[in-house]
Write a protein that holds these residues in place. Structure first.
Motif, PDB file in Angstrom:
ATOM      1  N   ALA A 146       0.848  -1.185   0.000  1.00  0.00           N
ATOM      2  CA  ALA A 146       0.000   0.000   0.000  1.00  0.00           C
ATOM      3  C   ALA A 146       0.883   1.234   0.000  1.00  0.00           C
ATOM      4  O   ALA A 146       1.855   1.305   0.756  1.00  0.00           O
ATOM      5  CB  ALA A 146      -0.923   0.007   1.219  1.00  0.00           C
ATOM      6  N   GLN A 147       0.556   2.188  -0.847  1.00  0.00           N
ATOM      7  CA  GLN A 147       1.251   3.468  -0.835  1.00  0.00           C
ATOM      8  C   GLN A 147       0.658   4.314   0.284  1.00  0.00           C
ATOM      9  O   GLN A 147      -0.558   4.538   0.333  1.00  0.00           O
ATOM     10  CB  GLN A 147       1.091   4.184  -2.170  1.00  0.00           C
ATOM     11  CG  GLN A 147       1.753   3.466  -3.334  1.00  0.00           C
ATOM     12  CD  GLN A 147       3.266   3.453  -3.211  1.00  0.00           C
ATOM     13  OE1 GLN A 147       3.885   4.421  -2.760  1.00  0.00           O
ATOM     14  NE2 GLN A 147       3.884   2.344  -3.611  1.00  0.00           N
ATOM     15  N   GLY A 148       1.519   4.769   1.195  1.00  0.00           N
ATOM     16  CA  GLY A 148       0.998   5.501   2.337  1.00  0.00           C
ATOM     17  C   GLY A 148       1.860   6.683   2.701  1.00  0.00           C
ATOM     18  O   GLY A 148       3.049   6.760   2.372  1.00  0.00           O
ATOM     19  N   PHE A 149       1.231   7.615   3.408  1.00  0.00           N
ATOM     20  CA  PHE A 149       1.943   8.764   3.954  1.00  0.00           C
ATOM     21  C   PHE A 149       1.364   9.059   5.332  1.00  0.00           C
ATOM     22  O   PHE A 149       0.142   9.071   5.515  1.00  0.00           O
ATOM     23  CB  PHE A 149       1.795   9.999   3.063  1.00  0.00           C
ATOM     24  CG  PHE A 149       2.448  11.234   3.633  1.00  0.00           C
ATOM     25  CD1 PHE A 149       3.817  11.419   3.521  1.00  0.00           C
ATOM     26  CD2 PHE A 149       1.694  12.183   4.316  1.00  0.00           C
ATOM     27  CE1 PHE A 149       4.424  12.542   4.064  1.00  0.00           C
ATOM     28  CE2 PHE A 149       2.291  13.306   4.852  1.00  0.00           C
ATOM     29  CZ  PHE A 149       3.667  13.486   4.726  1.00  0.00           C
ATOM     30  N   SER A 150       2.237   9.262   6.295  1.00  0.00           N
ATOM     31  CA  SER A 150       1.801   9.633   7.641  1.00  0.00           C
ATOM     32  C   SER A 150       2.642  10.806   8.127  1.00  0.00           C
ATOM     33  O   SER A 150       3.720  11.084   7.593  1.00  0.00           O
ATOM     34  CB  SER A 150       1.921   8.444   8.603  1.00  0.00           C
ATOM     35  OG  SER A 150       3.277   8.048   8.749  1.00  0.00           O
ATOM     36  N   ALA A 151       2.142  11.473   9.154  1.00  0.00           N
ATOM     37  CA  ALA A 151       2.848  12.632   9.716  1.00  0.00           C
ATOM     38  C   ALA A 151       2.695  12.577  11.229  1.00  0.00           C
ATOM     39  O   ALA A 151       1.891  13.302  11.813  1.00  0.00           O
ATOM     40  CB  ALA A 151       2.303  13.934   9.151  1.00  0.00           C
ATOM     41  N   GLU A 180      -4.370   1.121  -1.182  1.00  0.00           N
ATOM     42  CA  GLU A 180      -3.998  -0.190  -1.694  1.00  0.00           C
ATOM     43  C   GLU A 180      -4.424  -0.288  -3.149  1.00  0.00           C
ATOM     44  O   GLU A 180      -5.318   0.437  -3.603  1.00  0.00           O
ATOM     45  CB  GLU A 180      -4.664  -1.299  -0.875  1.00  0.00           C
ATOM     46  CG  GLU A 180      -4.209  -1.317   0.574  1.00  0.00           C
ATOM     47  CD  GLU A 180      -4.831  -2.457   1.348  1.00  0.00           C
ATOM     48  OE1 GLU A 180      -5.387  -3.383   0.721  1.00  0.00           O
ATOM     49  OE2 GLU A 180      -4.767  -2.435   2.595  1.00  0.00           O
ATOM     50  N   ALA A 181      -3.791  -1.185  -3.912  1.00  0.00           N
ATOM     51  CA  ALA A 181      -4.076  -1.325  -5.335  1.00  0.00           C
ATOM     52  C   ALA A 181      -5.562  -1.611  -5.552  1.00  0.00           C
ATOM     53  O   ALA A 181      -6.124  -2.520  -4.937  1.00  0.00           O
ATOM     54  CB  ALA A 181      -3.235  -2.454  -5.930  1.00  0.00           C
ATOM     55  N   GLY A 182      -6.191  -0.813  -6.421  1.00  0.00           N
ATOM     56  CA  GLY A 182      -7.592  -1.022  -6.742  1.00  0.00           C
ATOM     57  C   GLY A 182      -8.571  -0.577  -5.686  1.00  0.00           C
ATOM     58  O   GLY A 182      -9.775  -0.818  -5.814  1.00  0.00           O
ATOM     59  N   ALA A 183      -8.091   0.083  -4.634  1.00  0.00           N
ATOM     60  CA  ALA A 183      -8.971   0.507  -3.545  1.00  0.00           C
ATOM     61  C   ALA A 183      -8.943   2.028  -3.429  1.00  0.00           C
ATOM     62  O   ALA A 183      -7.975   2.678  -3.829  1.00  0.00           O
ATOM     63  CB  ALA A 183      -8.527  -0.123  -2.235  1.00  0.00           C
ATOM     64  N   PRO A 184     -10.009   2.629  -2.906  1.00  0.00           N
ATOM     65  CA  PRO A 184     -10.015   4.081  -2.717  1.00  0.00           C
ATOM     66  C   PRO A 184      -9.047   4.500  -1.614  1.00  0.00           C
ATOM     67  O   PRO A 184      -8.603   3.680  -0.809  1.00  0.00           O
ATOM     68  CB  PRO A 184     -11.476   4.374  -2.318  1.00  0.00           C
ATOM     69  CG  PRO A 184     -11.962   3.099  -1.712  1.00  0.00           C
ATOM     70  CD  PRO A 184     -11.267   1.999  -2.466  1.00  0.00           C
TER      71      PRO A 184
END
Length: 284
Positions: A146-151, A180-184
């Protein structure tokens, strides 16, 4: 084997020659609770932090380990920084709400500036604030890609209560966006409050304990709660040489529950039954 290793660390800490000069660095002495101290501007450190989460509610097999390799330093006496490479290893089987998988991969990068508002040397207590933007390509809890970003944001306070007793507390807010791929796009947040006490038995050895409370949501605020967890456990800090230390913590979940009907999401949050952390740092 474990008992022998503990005795060896204590022996080295107490017998190693001459005692360290200066004050006690509080950053790592409280376990998962972070102290306010930072490096001197002319000091650099390489840190290796291993954090393990074991077991989830609802049974099954769950082990997740995050490995961090960090370059740490300071630009001024009031501004420190960390640059970190992250790796994740997840082994999940039969856990409600998580896929069955086994994965070990590079998981992301982060940077963390830390601002010292009040220094313990010149004020009754230390006060600091940090923010840690992190890009991730693996969910360190579920192991899914999953491509993610947190702060993650952390407000830290600590104080010396006499010559050998130290207290520290943190307030934590960590918003996260993940796709995640294919997910909002999904978003969520982790709220936390932690505190610890540490007794400095010798110049090179400290033992203590801490309490941590967390709440997870599926929003950037307090709406859409997922669940809560409370942990307690022991901590230790051993300085093996003037430029080398080892610190650790082990916490057990003693309270907490999912929001009504949200067991799947609760298991997907970072609320394992047990968690442990080991930090090894070398200054140069």
């Amino acid at each position: 084997m474990r008992r022998g290793l503990i005795f060896l660390l204590v022996h080295l800490a107490l017998r190693a020659a001459p005692a360290l000069a200066g004050d006690f660095d509080t950053k790592h002495i409280f376990g998962f609770t972070e102290g306010t101290d930072i490096n001197a501007p002319d000091e650099r450190e390489a840190e290796f932090v291993t954090t393990a989460h074991v077991l989830k509610r609802g049974g099954g097999r769950y082990r997740a380990v995050e490995q961090q390799a960090t370059a740490e330093g300071a630009l001024t006496q009031a501004l420190g920084y960390e640059l970190t490479v992250h790796g994740a290893a997840v082994d999940a089987r039969g856990v409600t709400g998580l896929d069955a998988l086994r994965r070990v991969e590079f998981s992301g990068l982060s940077a963390e500036p830390k601002f010292v508002v009040l220094a313990r040397e010149t004020a009754p207590f230390g006060l600091a604030f940090s923010i840690e933007p992190e890009w991730s390509r693996i969910d360190a809890t579920s192991g899914r890609r999953a491509q993610g970003f947190s702060a993650g944001m952390r407000l830290m306070a600590d104080a010396a209560l006499g010559e050998r007793l130290y207290a520290g507390a943190n307030l934590i807010y960590e918003p996260e966006w993940r796709r995640e791929a294919g997910a909002p796009l999904a978003k969520g947040a982790l709220f936390g409050a932690t505190g610890g006490l540490t007794w400095r038995f010798a110049d090179r050895l400290a033992l203590g304990g801490e309490v941590e409370g967390y709440a997870a949501t599926e929003s950037l605020g307090l709406a859409a709660p997922v669940g809560t967890a409370v942990y307690v456990g022991p901590t230790f800090f051993v300085r093996l040489a003037s430029n080398l230390f080892c610190a650790g913590a082990w916490s057990v979940q003693v309270a907490g529950r999912p929001a009504a009907g949200r067991l799947d999401d609760y298991n997907g949050a970072e609320f394992s039954r047990h968690k442990a952390r080991l930090t090894v740092s070398v200054a140069f």
